[in-house]
Enzyme design. Structure first.
Site, PDB file in Angstrom:
ATOM      1  N   LYS A  27      46.268  31.644  44.648  1.00 51.90           N
ATOM      2  CA  LYS A  27      46.084  32.079  46.035  1.00 51.90           C
ATOM      3  C   LYS A  27      45.385  30.987  46.839  1.00 51.90           C
ATOM      4  O   LYS A  27      45.744  30.713  47.989  1.00 51.90           O
ATOM      5  CB  LYS A  27      45.287  33.393  46.064  1.00 51.90           C
ATOM      6  CG  LYS A  27      46.075  34.575  45.513  1.00 51.90           C
ATOM      7  CD  LYS A  27      45.238  35.822  45.278  1.00 51.90           C
ATOM      8  CE  LYS A  27      46.091  36.909  44.621  1.00 51.90           C
ATOM      9  NZ  LYS A  27      45.344  38.149  44.306  1.00 51.90           N
ATOM     10  N   GLN A  61      39.304  40.124  43.881  1.00 49.69           N
ATOM     11  CA  GLN A  61      40.279  40.151  42.794  1.00 49.69           C
ATOM     12  C   GLN A  61      39.912  41.231  41.781  1.00 49.69           C
ATOM     13  O   GLN A  61      38.753  41.361  41.388  1.00 49.69           O
ATOM     14  CB  GLN A  61      40.331  38.765  42.120  1.00 49.69           C
ATOM     15  CG  GLN A  61      41.416  38.617  41.083  1.00 49.69           C
ATOM     16  CD  GLN A  61      42.823  38.641  41.674  1.00 49.69           C
ATOM     17  OE1 GLN A  61      43.036  38.297  42.835  1.00 49.69           O
ATOM     18  NE2 GLN A  61      43.794  39.038  40.866  1.00 49.69           N
ATOM     19  N   ASP A  93      44.380  42.606  51.649  1.00 58.66           N
ATOM     20  CA  ASP A  93      44.853  43.076  50.343  1.00 58.66           C
ATOM     21  C   ASP A  93      45.196  44.570  50.393  1.00 58.66           C
ATOM     22  O   ASP A  93      45.751  45.116  49.437  1.00 58.66           O
ATOM     23  CB  ASP A  93      43.769  42.810  49.302  1.00 58.66           C
ATOM     24  CG  ASP A  93      44.307  42.477  47.934  1.00 58.66           C
ATOM     25  OD1 ASP A  93      45.471  42.051  47.856  1.00 58.66           O
ATOM     26  OD2 ASP A  93      43.560  42.639  46.959  1.00 58.66           O
TER      27      ASP A  93
HETATM   28  N1  GUN Z   1      44.811  41.998  40.460  1.00 58.03           N
HETATM   29  C1  GUN Z   1      46.124  41.929  40.153  1.00 58.03           C
HETATM   30  N2  GUN Z   1      46.852  41.900  41.287  1.00 58.03           N
HETATM   31  C2  GUN Z   1      45.980  41.958  42.321  1.00 58.03           C
HETATM   32  C3  GUN Z   1      46.147  41.965  43.731  1.00 58.03           C
HETATM   33  O1  GUN Z   1      47.245  41.931  44.285  1.00 58.03           O
HETATM   34  N3  GUN Z   1      45.002  42.023  44.451  1.00 58.03           N
HETATM   35  C4  GUN Z   1      43.785  42.090  43.861  1.00 58.03           C
HETATM   36  N4  GUN Z   1      42.714  42.153  44.637  1.00 58.03           N
HETATM   37  N5  GUN Z   1      43.594  42.084  42.569  1.00 58.03           N
HETATM   38  C5  GUN Z   1      44.700  42.022  41.793  1.00 58.03           C
END
Ligand code: GUN
Length: 290
Positions: free
Chosen positions: A54, A98, A121
């Site tokens: 990311k 995350q 998110d």
């Molecule tokens: N863990 C696995 N996929 C994601 C996601 O799309 N966002 C977040 N915050 N954590 C994750």
């Protein structure tokens, strides 16, 4: 006839090129550099990989990327204090925490604390609720990416029966809500680990989306000939390879179209996060949606 392969990587490159151009325009015309803060607590290896991806993608699109890495023993109060500070930080347009968090931390109050204007998110219950009542703000990144793949492939959702396997807050639930929005107009079935006769249910689908986290769960017998199969799973095989929830080789013999793992949905998740961050930056300054 073997299925058409839906190349999420190629689509991600195309969409990211458009986002990068749009970022250049907001910089040039409005002096805005969209900023994303990604918070990682602890040292979960998969999360480190995702947050790193990311970060690189955000910078490559010309945006500000701030990675905040906290010790695994960070307290709930410290984490919530960080979110409050990011909410107040004008350079930050999007905030992502995350998942999974270490066991001693409760993600819910953290997600609830994220300013809805920065909830790129889409995990704050306010954001999820706005989608659930048919008036969405930010769309969850992975389901958003799934819809982009279907659109690019020319697979219609209107009137189609889409069977979503999985009911997580990250994928299954928001995807089901997006598919049933007015304008999307899919008939949606949400199946999950307790669904009886799963194959009978999934065979009803014009589209089957597998998002359960169980390697190879969806086999050829789960798929009606010609159906579109979208694999959201990311599982590690015994030999370390990344594999999806779909038995790719078997299902590709019956499906009309199928996404691979890797190179399917994954690159689109990161791409839609960039899109949401750009939208957040525009919206926070009163610029119209594009
Ligand atoms: N863990 C696995 N996929 C994601 C996601 O799309 N966002 C977040 N915050 N954590 C994750």
């Amino acid at each position: 006839m073997p299925a058409r392969i839906l190349d999420g990587k190629a689509l991600a490159e195309k969409v990211r090129a458009r986002i990068t151009a749009d970022v250049a325009v907001v910089k040039e015309e409005h002096g805005i550099t969209p900023g994303l803060a990604a918070v990682l607590v602890g040292e979960d290896p998969a999360s480190q990989v995702y947050v790193g991806m990311k970060h690189r993608a955000t910078e490559a699109a010309g945006m500000l990327s701030r990675q905040v890495v906290l010790d695994a023993d960070t307290s709930q109060e410290e984490l919530e204090g960080l979110i409050a500070a990011l909410n107040d930080d004008d350079a930050i347009d999007g905030i992502l925490v995350q998942l999974p968090l270490p066991d001693h931390l409760d993600p819910r109050p953290v997600q609830e604390l994220i300013d809805p204007a920065k909830d790129v998110d889409a995990l704050n219950p306010y954001t999820a609720g706005r989608l659930a009542v048919g008036d969405p703000t930010f769309l969850s990144c992975t389901p958003y990416g799934v819809l982009e793949i279907l659109d690019e492939a020319g697979v219609p959702t209107s009137g189609a029966h889409v069977v979503v396997v999985g009911r997580s807050n990250l994928v299954g639930r928001p995807l089901a809500n997006m598919l049933s929005l007015k304008g999307r107009d899919a008939t949606v079935t949400v199946a999950h680990s307790r669904t009886r006769d799963l194959a009978e249910v999934t065979r009803l689908g014009d589209v089957v989306v597998a998002a359960v986290g169980s390697a190879g769960l969806i086999t050829a017998e789960h798929v009606r000939p010609g159906a579109t199969v979208i694999d959201v799973g990311t599982n590690r095989a015994d030999d370390g390879r990344l594999v999806g929830d779909v038995d790719f080789d078997g299902v590709a013999e019956v499906a009309g179209a199928i996404t691979p793992v890797p190179g399917g949905v994954g690159p689109m998740t990161v791409t839609m996060l960039l899109q949401n961050t750009l939208e957040a930056a525009r919206a926070r300054r009163g610029l119209p949606r594009r």
